[in-house]
Write an enzyme that holds these catalytic residues in place. Structure first.
Site, short mmCIF file in Angstrom:
data_model
loop_
_atom_site.label_atom_id
_atom_site.label_comp_id
_atom_site.label_asym_id
_atom_site.label_seq_id
_atom_site.Cartn_x
_atom_site.Cartn_y
_atom_site.Cartn_z
NE ARG A 266 2.91 -8.40 10.21
CZ ARG A 266 2.84 -7.24 9.55
NH1 ARG A 266 3.72 -6.29 9.74
NH2 ARG A 266 1.88 -7.01 8.70
CE LYS B 167 3.02 0.13 4.95
NZ LYS B 167 2.52 -0.01 3.58
CD GLU C 19 -2.75 1.28 2.43
OE1 GLU C 19 -2.72 0.39 3.30
OE2 GLU C 19 -3.47 2.28 2.50
P1 ATP Z 1 2.77 -2.38 8.09
O1 ATP Z 1 2.10 -3.27 9.10
O2 ATP Z 1 4.22 -2.21 8.29
O3 ATP Z 1 2.07 -1.08 7.90
P2 ATP Z 1 1.43 -3.49 5.85
O4 ATP Z 1 1.16 -4.93 5.87
O5 ATP Z 1 0.30 -2.58 6.13
O6 ATP Z 1 2.68 -3.19 6.74
P3 ATP Z 1 1.64 -3.36 3.03
O7 ATP Z 1 2.09 -2.23 2.21
O8 ATP Z 1 0.22 -3.75 2.99
O9 ATP Z 1 2.06 -3.02 4.50
O10 ATP Z 1 2.55 -4.62 2.80
C1 ATP Z 1 2.83 -5.15 1.53
C2 ATP Z 1 3.20 -6.59 1.68
O11 ATP Z 1 4.30 -6.75 2.55
C3 ATP Z 1 2.04 -7.37 2.25
O12 ATP Z 1 1.89 -8.55 1.48
C4 ATP Z 1 2.48 -7.68 3.65
O13 ATP Z 1 1.98 -8.90 4.07
C5 ATP Z 1 4.00 -7.70 3.54
N1 ATP Z 1 4.61 -7.33 4.81
C6 ATP Z 1 4.40 -6.21 5.52
N2 ATP Z 1 5.09 -6.22 6.67
C7 ATP Z 1 5.77 -7.40 6.69
C8 ATP Z 1 6.68 -8.01 7.61
N3 ATP Z 1 7.01 -7.42 8.76
N4 ATP Z 1 7.18 -9.22 7.30
C9 ATP Z 1 6.85 -9.81 6.14
N5 ATP Z 1 6.01 -9.30 5.23
C10 ATP Z 1 5.47 -8.10 5.49
MG MG Z 2 -1.40 -3.84 4.59
#
Ligand code: ATP
Ligand code: MG
Length: 577
Positions: A269, A279, A43
């Protein structure tokens, strides 16, 4: 020893994991005609962090391994938090990590029209309805794990009425929050995600790509499976918190009749000790000025790690080593540090840099004389060749390498003692000069023994200490930034939760700026981003932001050894006293 050159060329070598077992099975059963197609769906609401790197390496790595494809898709369904700045940074970071989406760059917003049509289809099937409950009421009606939900009074609206209202939602006739479109599933489901989830909401925010074209936006849980299906994704890999959403993912694809629907697979994760990773929290650090931007070298963002001096190879290596599993775990930062040391060990030139200089005058060395001494560029990698280092009458050594009243077993310089200067001669301390007022040691006077020149095979006597040094006349002044972890204690719930006191754990000493450091003259050639090993001090990278034509700034990437555990133990002991 690993073959570094080879590793640069082949991108990633994923050890086998449960996800690959699923894919192997699908290939065997010919589920997707042997195709493997993954996607990385960030995102664009912040910069990517090391956790995303795990997901990138996994998705692109699997595509590489199976000679399949991996798309980059921006999951831009939430206009209020998203921005083109983030889109650009994400593209840069994925590319920098060494992955290529070729012509497969997509945006969920590309599918807004189709997503709308699919919603209309659901309405026509009697599988979606417009609901006028307020957000609070929807929450209340949803129930809890122990309490079943209650049906909305709007649940049984006619198809015609729903079509009309949904169309008018799109036309901008209603206020934000006044109506939503919901899937009609099961308010008694034990899975809360299946209790008539919201699939469209009204928002008059401007979208960074579609502008004001839309005032209704699809929810992630609805947009994601359909985006996957439209791109012919086979394996939709996501993190564990979406496990309970999988039935919903499958419900949409099934109701809409997609053939060969993609399969959602969840993995744990990455959580990294000593830092924050959500984020939202990273944005708070940036916006509230705790750090110097998303690329602050203390940040666990890809851009922060890059600026700090991490290489793509080291991050990919890290992602391979941590592996992929179903169970929650926290990885220690020392693992990442190990990977960068391992990568730079044979690549980085080794130089002498004095971070806290102490002047040493070699009284019996002729004034004005300069000798250019032979030194290896990297003694562990002879292929990097040799260089010449200037030696002269006045040099700098590290302040901590001299002690006036040394304890036993101190093998560095002290009055009357002899040490070796790396690549040069033995020197002996004859006199200590102090500031008359403060008593501070400002200069050491030594004599050298010409017989002891390095490389001449001198065996007359031995000394225990070897010091690094720079010639005062030739040295170059630099600023050096030393970093420590961002958080003192681990952010136990590293997720995007609501705890507010995590900032109390910020380490006040996460940045130490040293000015007036003296570095070897060969470093005048150094360019932003170049990496070096400073003897005894660790690996350093020329800062890409603060370095100018007349100011050289280094970031410490990592120390030569892991010292955090030692420091932490010491702090604990001190606080007990
Ligand atoms: P955050 O929780 O840091 O805001 P998010 O999941 O909202 O992260 P996205 O931009 O939606 O952020 O993430 C893109 C991809 O990266 C998704 O498929 C998510 O599952 C993966 N991802 C995000 N954080 C992690 C992590 N700590 N370890 C592994 N994969 C991750
Ligand atoms: Mg997300």
């Amino acid at each position: 020893m690993r073959n570094n050159e080879k590793r640069d060329n082949d991108n990633i070598n994923l050890p086998s994991n449960f996800i690959q077992n699923i894919i192997d099975e699908d290939i065997k059963e010919n589920v997707y005609d042997g195709r493997v197609h993954t996607r990385f769906p960030p995102e664009p609401n912040g910069y990517l962090h090391i956790g995303h790197a795990k997901s990138i390496c996994l998705n692109f790595g699997i595509a590489q391994k199976y000679k399949g494809l991996c798309n980059l898709r921006f999951d831009d369904t939430n206009p209020t938090k998203e921005d083109v700045e983030y889109v650009e940074s994400i593209k840069e970071d994925v590319r920098w990590l060494g992955f290529d989406w070729e012509d497969r760059l997509f945006y969920a917003s590309d599918y807004f029209e189709k997503l709308y049509e699919y919603a209309v289809e659901l309405i026509k099937k009697g599988k979606a309805y417009v609901c006028d409950l307020s957000p609070e009421e929807i929450r209340e009606y949803r129930g809890t794990y122990s309490k079943p939900g209650k049906e909305s009074p709007y649940r049984n609206r006619s198809v015609e009425e729903n079509l009309d209202l949904f169309q008018r939602m799109r036309a901008g006739e209603f206020e934000e929050g006044s109506r939503v479109l919901r899937a009609k599933i099961d308010m008694a489901s034990p899975n809360l995600n299946m209790r008539d989830p919201v699939i469209y909401r009204i928002s008059y925010a401007k979208h960074h790509r579609t502008g004001d074209k839309w005032c209704i936006y699809p929810m992630y849980d609805y947009a994601h499976p359909i985006s996957d299906a439209l791109e012919n994704i086979t394996h939709s890999i996501c993190t564990l918190e979406f496990e309970d959403h999988r039935p919903l993912y499958e419900w949409f694809l099934n109701e809409l009749g997609f053939e060969q629907p993609p399969k959602q697979i969840e993995f744990a994760r990455l959580n990294l000790a000593g830092t924050v990773m959500s984020k939202r929290k990273l944005r708070e650090l940036v916006e509230e000025g705790y750090v110097d931007g998303w690329d602050d070298p203390r940040m666990p963002t890809i851009s922060g790690l890059r600026r700090r001096g991490y290489t793509p190879e080291s991050i990919r290596d890290f992602c391979e080593r941590i592996g992929v599993a179903k169970s929650y775990s926290v990885v220690d930062i020392s693992m990442l540090e190990h990977c960068i040391r391992d990568d730079l060990k044979l690549k980085a030139a080794r130089v002498m840099s004095v971070l806290r200089p102490l002047k040493v005058v070699i009284t019996n060395y002729p004034e004005g004389q300069v000798e250019w001494l032979d030194a290896d560029v990297n003694q562990e990698n002879p292929e990097m060749g040799t260089k010449k280092i200037p030696f002269s009458r006045v040099i700098y050594i590290e302040q901590e390498d001299f002690m006036e009243n040394p304890p036993k077993k101190y093998f560095r310089l002290s009055p009357g003692k002899e040490v070796r200067l790396k690549y040069a001669y033995f020197i002996k301390c004859e006199e200590v000069i102090k500031d008359e007022e403060t008593g501070e040691i400002i200069e050491i006077r030594c004599t050298y023994d010409p017989e002891t020149k390095s490389g001449t095979g001198f065996t007359g006597r031995k000394v225990k200490g070897t010091l690094h040094w720079v010639s005062a006349e030739h040295a170059v002044e630099a600023e050096v930034r030393l970093y420590d972890r961002l958080l003192m204690e681990d952010d136990e719930d590293n997720n995007d939760d609501e705890n507010t006191d995590w900032k109390e754990q910020l380490n006040p000493n996460s940045l130490e700026v040293l000015t007036g450091c003296m570095v070897e003259p060969s470093l005048t050639e150094a360019k932003p981003g170049d990496k070096f090993q400073f003897f005894r001090h660790g690996y350093f990278c020329v800062d890409t932001v603060n370095t100018t034509d007349d100011k050289l700034v280094f970031n410490r990437v990592v120390q030569l050894r892991d010292t955090w555990k030692k420091i932490k133990k010491k702090m604990k002991n001190e606080s007990k006293k």
